[in-house]
Scaffold this motif. Sequence first.
Motif, mmCIF file in Angstrom:
data_model
loop_
_atom_site.group_PDB
_atom_site.id
_atom_site.type_symbol
_atom_site.label_atom_id
_atom_site.label_comp_id
_atom_site.label_asym_id
_atom_site.label_seq_id
_atom_site.Cartn_x
_atom_site.Cartn_y
_atom_site.Cartn_z
ATOM 1 N N THR A 193 -5.913 8.171 -1.487
ATOM 2 C CA THR A 193 -5.100 7.550 -2.527
ATOM 3 C C THR A 193 -5.851 6.367 -3.126
ATOM 4 O O THR A 193 -6.746 5.809 -2.495
ATOM 5 N N GLU B 218 -3.798 3.975 -5.060
ATOM 6 C CA GLU B 218 -2.732 3.018 -5.374
ATOM 7 C C GLU B 218 -2.727 1.899 -4.336
ATOM 8 O O GLU B 218 -2.785 2.153 -3.132
ATOM 9 N N GLU C 24 -0.388 -0.191 -3.258
ATOM 10 C CA GLU C 24 0.723 -0.205 -2.312
ATOM 11 C C GLU C 24 0.552 0.858 -1.236
ATOM 12 O O GLU C 24 0.801 0.610 -0.051
ATOM 13 N N GLN C 25 0.108 2.043 -1.649
ATOM 14 C CA GLN C 25 -0.081 3.131 -0.677
ATOM 15 C C GLN C 25 -1.240 2.830 0.267
ATOM 16 O O GLN C 25 -1.174 3.120 1.464
ATOM 17 N N LYS D 88 -0.070 0.167 2.703
ATOM 18 C CA LYS D 88 0.863 0.773 3.657
ATOM 19 C C LYS D 88 0.112 1.604 4.705
ATOM 20 O O LYS D 88 0.411 1.537 5.897
ATOM 21 N N ALA D 89 -0.899 2.376 4.270
ATOM 22 C CA ALA D 89 -1.685 3.202 5.197
ATOM 23 C C ALA D 89 -2.480 2.331 6.167
ATOM 24 O O ALA D 89 -2.568 2.629 7.365
ATOM 25 N N ARG E 201 2.440 -5.612 6.243
ATOM 26 C CA ARG E 201 1.795 -5.507 4.922
ATOM 27 C C ARG E 201 1.344 -6.866 4.422
ATOM 28 O O ARG E 201 0.344 -6.970 3.719
#
Length: 129
Positions: free
Chosen positions: A98, A100, A102-103, A106-107, A116
Amino acid sequence: MSLPRWLQKASSLNLDFWLLLPILALAFWMGGEVISDRVLSRPHGIVTELEANQRTQIELSFTVQVIQVLIDKNRGATQVKIKTNDSELKKLEFEFPTTEFEQVEKAIALELGLSREDVKRLARYQIED
């Protein structure tokens, strides 16, 4: 009564010993075969079995110093390098499919077990177009 000459020579050569030697060798060979057969065919007590289909989880404890995030928009993937202050585990590397923010955050938080906010504070981003 005297023995014939050839029998006297045979007794002087210890012929009875030399005739007994092959019989002893045959007895040792057959006895060894029987013993090794019993030892090798005996069931061994295997306590644990190999379980290759189960996932193994490892708990690591370390302190993260810096998280370097390289977002490659051409490939659509993100490379993450994490530097720690642990003496045995100096660097971790991850790749996420990804781009992004935010992603990615999060990962990373999920992989490292961090919040976070901690990831945002430690992360240094670099974007390649």
